[in-house]
Design a protein around this motif. Structure first.
Motif, PDB file in Angstrom:
ATOM      1  N   SER A 118       0.664  -1.196  -0.209  1.00 40.99           N
ATOM      2  CA  SER A 118       0.136  -0.123  -0.198  1.00 40.99           C
ATOM      3  C   SER A 118       0.923   1.251  -0.049  1.00 40.99           C
ATOM      4  O   SER A 118       2.099   1.196   0.738  1.00 40.99           O
ATOM      5  CB  SER A 118      -0.875  -0.075   1.248  1.00 40.99           C
ATOM      6  OG  SER A 118      -1.757  -0.980   1.059  1.00 40.99           O
ATOM      7  N   ILE A 119       0.411   2.145  -0.823  1.00 42.21           N
ATOM      8  CA  ILE A 119       1.120   3.498  -0.746  1.00 42.21           C
ATOM      9  C   ILE A 119       0.115   4.771  -0.655  1.00 42.21           C
ATOM     10  O   ILE A 119      -0.912   4.532  -1.418  1.00 42.21           O
ATOM     11  CB  ILE A 119       1.955   3.755  -2.076  1.00 42.21           C
ATOM     12  CG1 ILE A 119       2.629   2.503  -2.173  1.00 42.21           C
ATOM     13  CG2 ILE A 119       2.512   4.958  -2.075  1.00 42.21           C
ATOM     14  CD1 ILE A 119       3.575   2.679  -3.733  1.00 42.21           C
ATOM     15  N   ILE A 120       0.347   5.559   0.048  1.00 41.74           N
ATOM     16  CA  ILE A 120      -0.780   6.628   0.402  1.00 41.74           C
ATOM     17  C   ILE A 120      -0.025   7.938   0.548  1.00 41.74           C
ATOM     18  O   ILE A 120       1.332   7.927   0.745  1.00 41.74           O
ATOM     19  CB  ILE A 120      -1.769   6.554   1.647  1.00 41.74           C
ATOM     20  CG1 ILE A 120      -0.695   6.780   2.939  1.00 41.74           C
ATOM     21  CG2 ILE A 120      -2.332   5.094   1.834  1.00 41.74           C
ATOM     22  CD1 ILE A 120      -1.567   6.619   4.231  1.00 41.74           C
ATOM     23  N   LEU A 170      -4.474  10.140   0.762  1.00 41.17           N
ATOM     24  CA  LEU A 170      -5.232   9.417  -0.472  1.00 41.17           C
ATOM     25  C   LEU A 170      -4.568   8.261  -0.810  1.00 41.17           C
ATOM     26  O   LEU A 170      -3.206   8.053  -0.794  1.00 41.17           O
ATOM     27  CB  LEU A 170      -4.873  10.562  -1.538  1.00 41.17           C
ATOM     28  CG  LEU A 170      -5.345  10.187  -3.023  1.00 41.17           C
ATOM     29  CD1 LEU A 170      -6.744  10.051  -2.992  1.00 41.17           C
ATOM     30  CD2 LEU A 170      -4.777  10.973  -4.075  1.00 41.17           C
ATOM     31  N   ILE A 171      -5.121   7.179  -1.005  1.00 40.23           N
ATOM     32  CA  ILE A 171      -4.512   6.013  -1.517  1.00 40.23           C
ATOM     33  C   ILE A 171      -4.316   6.027  -2.836  1.00 40.23           C
ATOM     34  O   ILE A 171      -4.955   6.012  -3.781  1.00 40.23           O
ATOM     35  CB  ILE A 171      -5.770   4.816  -1.409  1.00 40.23           C
ATOM     36  CG1 ILE A 171      -6.168   4.880   0.289  1.00 40.23           C
ATOM     37  CG2 ILE A 171      -5.148   3.448  -1.674  1.00 40.23           C
ATOM     38  CD1 ILE A 171      -7.097   3.673   0.693  1.00 40.23           C
ATOM     39  N   LEU A 172      -2.771   5.730  -3.049  1.00 40.59           N
ATOM     40  CA  LEU A 172      -2.319   5.515  -4.421  1.00 40.59           C
ATOM     41  C   LEU A 172      -2.231   4.145  -4.786  1.00 40.59           C
ATOM     42  O   LEU A 172      -2.197   3.822  -5.845  1.00 40.59           O
ATOM     43  CB  LEU A 172      -1.134   6.444  -4.376  1.00 40.59           C
ATOM     44  CG  LEU A 172      -0.891   7.889  -4.034  1.00 40.59           C
ATOM     45  CD1 LEU A 172       0.604   8.450  -3.716  1.00 40.59           C
ATOM     46  CD2 LEU A 172      -1.782   8.595  -4.693  1.00 40.59           C
ATOM     47  N   MET A 173      -1.968   3.332  -4.052  1.00 38.67           N
ATOM     48  CA  MET A 173      -1.900   1.712  -4.192  1.00 38.67           C
ATOM     49  C   MET A 173      -2.377   1.261  -3.224  1.00 38.67           C
ATOM     50  O   MET A 173      -2.014   1.375  -1.910  1.00 38.67           O
ATOM     51  CB  MET A 173      -0.337   1.507  -4.835  1.00 38.67           C
ATOM     52  CG  MET A 173      -0.543  -0.007  -5.053  1.00 38.67           C
ATOM     53  SD  MET A 173       1.175  -0.492  -5.900  1.00 38.67           S
ATOM     54  CE  MET A 173       0.926   0.222  -7.600  1.00 38.67           C
ATOM     55  N   ILE A 203       4.968   5.805  -9.084  1.00 37.28           N
ATOM     56  CA  ILE A 203       4.248   6.455  -7.987  1.00 37.28           C
ATOM     57  C   ILE A 203       5.556   7.106  -6.736  1.00 37.28           C
ATOM     58  O   ILE A 203       5.390   8.218  -6.296  1.00 37.28           O
ATOM     59  CB  ILE A 203       3.565   5.508  -6.797  1.00 37.28           C
ATOM     60  CG1 ILE A 203       2.121   5.120  -7.787  1.00 37.28           C
ATOM     61  CG2 ILE A 203       3.054   6.141  -5.520  1.00 37.28           C
ATOM     62  CD1 ILE A 203       1.449   4.089  -7.122  1.00 37.28           C
ATOM     63  N   LEU A 204       6.519   6.179  -6.871  1.00 36.45           N
ATOM     64  CA  LEU A 204       7.805   6.563  -5.952  1.00 36.45           C
ATOM     65  C   LEU A 204       8.636   7.222  -6.622  1.00 36.45           C
ATOM     66  O   LEU A 204       9.408   8.068  -5.807  1.00 36.45           O
ATOM     67  CB  LEU A 204       8.414   5.165  -5.361  1.00 36.45           C
ATOM     68  CG  LEU A 204       7.519   4.131  -4.824  1.00 36.45           C
ATOM     69  CD1 LEU A 204       8.361   3.016  -4.222  1.00 36.45           C
ATOM     70  CD2 LEU A 204       6.562   4.993  -3.518  1.00 36.45           C
TER      71      LEU A 204
END
Length: 276
Positions: A127-129, A135-138, A179-180
């Motif tokens: 998970s990534i927020i 906000l949930i990005l993944m 994302i990162l």
């Protein structure tokens, strides 16, 4: 005589009774040649003593003190520096400042659940927020190449059946990288999550999906913020994420050791630190 044994001999076994420190690799603690027969029980005792001394040497090196100071028990005391309270306060302020910067500079929070702790383990959930907004990005389960051991399932509750239809890490690696890329990535024990990203990527012969990212550790920041001293390691004490949340009065509905929940709990902890 090895370097370890030589230093042990020079110590003279200050912690115990001198009569219990007869032999180190055939040399007495006082440097004289061994002339007496050693019993089996003595040999076992001396093996334990040697092992403890080698551990002491490593600890002394880590703490930056002499072996004599270690033998006198000084490693188990809080630093005697009269300015320690000021140092402790400054560390707490620095941690709060880090937290504020994370919120202000578009950092993301990442958490993974895995098949194990060592290299070769694989991610089974990621998970990534966004740190600032939440906000949930993944947030996805991940199907590993190898099966999930029962002992791992006992921690996070993720079973092989749950991930049967989930994407492989290879399938999501590009999305994770996008994302990162170029962002500060916060994780609670970031060294572990970074290792797991790399370990999972290795199964697909892919590049770790964090190139160009700056990983920073919320666990180390909170250790400074809380300010409890770990006497054995000569540094601020680490706290589990669940305990850290309890200490700060944070209550969050959900299941611990699931990736999204741990991301959100880490964010709440960051908000607490930033507010100080």
């Amino acid at each position: 005589m090895s370097e370890h044994s030589q230093i042990i001999a020079e110590l003279g076994y200050k912690r115990g009774n001198p009569r219990r420190t007869d032999v180190v690799n055939g040399i007495r603690g006082d440097g004289k040649p061994l002339t007496a027969r050693v019993s089996i029980s003595d040999e076992k005792r001396q093996q334990r003593e040697r092992a403890r001394r080698i551990e002491d040497m490593a600890l002394a090196k880590e703490l930056g003190i002499s072996l004599n100071e270690l033998c006198e028990g000084k490693s188990m005391k809080q630093p005697a520096d009269s300015n320690f309270d000021s140092y402790q306060f400054a560390a707490s302020v620095a941690a709060a400042t880090f937290a504020q910067c994370w919120l202000e500079h578009d950092a993301v929070i990442l958490d993974t659940e895995t098949t194990g702790l060592d290299w070769g383990s694989e991610i089974v959930e990621i998970s990534i927020i966004e740190a600032r907004t939440g906000l949930i990005l993944m947030n996805t389960l991940v199907r590993p190449i190898n099966t999930i051991p029962a002992e791992a399932t006992a921690i996070h509750g993720i079973t092989n059946e749950m991930v049967a239809d989930s994407p492989l890490f290879f399938d999501i690696a590009i999305s994770v990288a996008q994302i990162l890329n170029g962002r500060t990535v916060i994780a609670y024990n970031s060294a572990f999550d970074k290792k797991m990203l790399c370990s999972s990527a290795a199964y697909s012969s892919g590049e770790p999906p964090y190139v160009g990212s700056d990983f920073q550790c919320a666990m180390l920041a909170y250790a400074q913020f809380k300010g409890d001293w770990n006497h054995g390691h000569g540094d601020f004490k680490w706290h589990s994420l669940v305990n850290a949340a309890k200490q700060q009065g944070i209550e969050l509905a959900g299941t611990a050791h699931r990736a999204l929940y741990d991301c959100q709990l880490t964010r709440e902890l960051i908000l607490k630190m930033a507010a100080e």
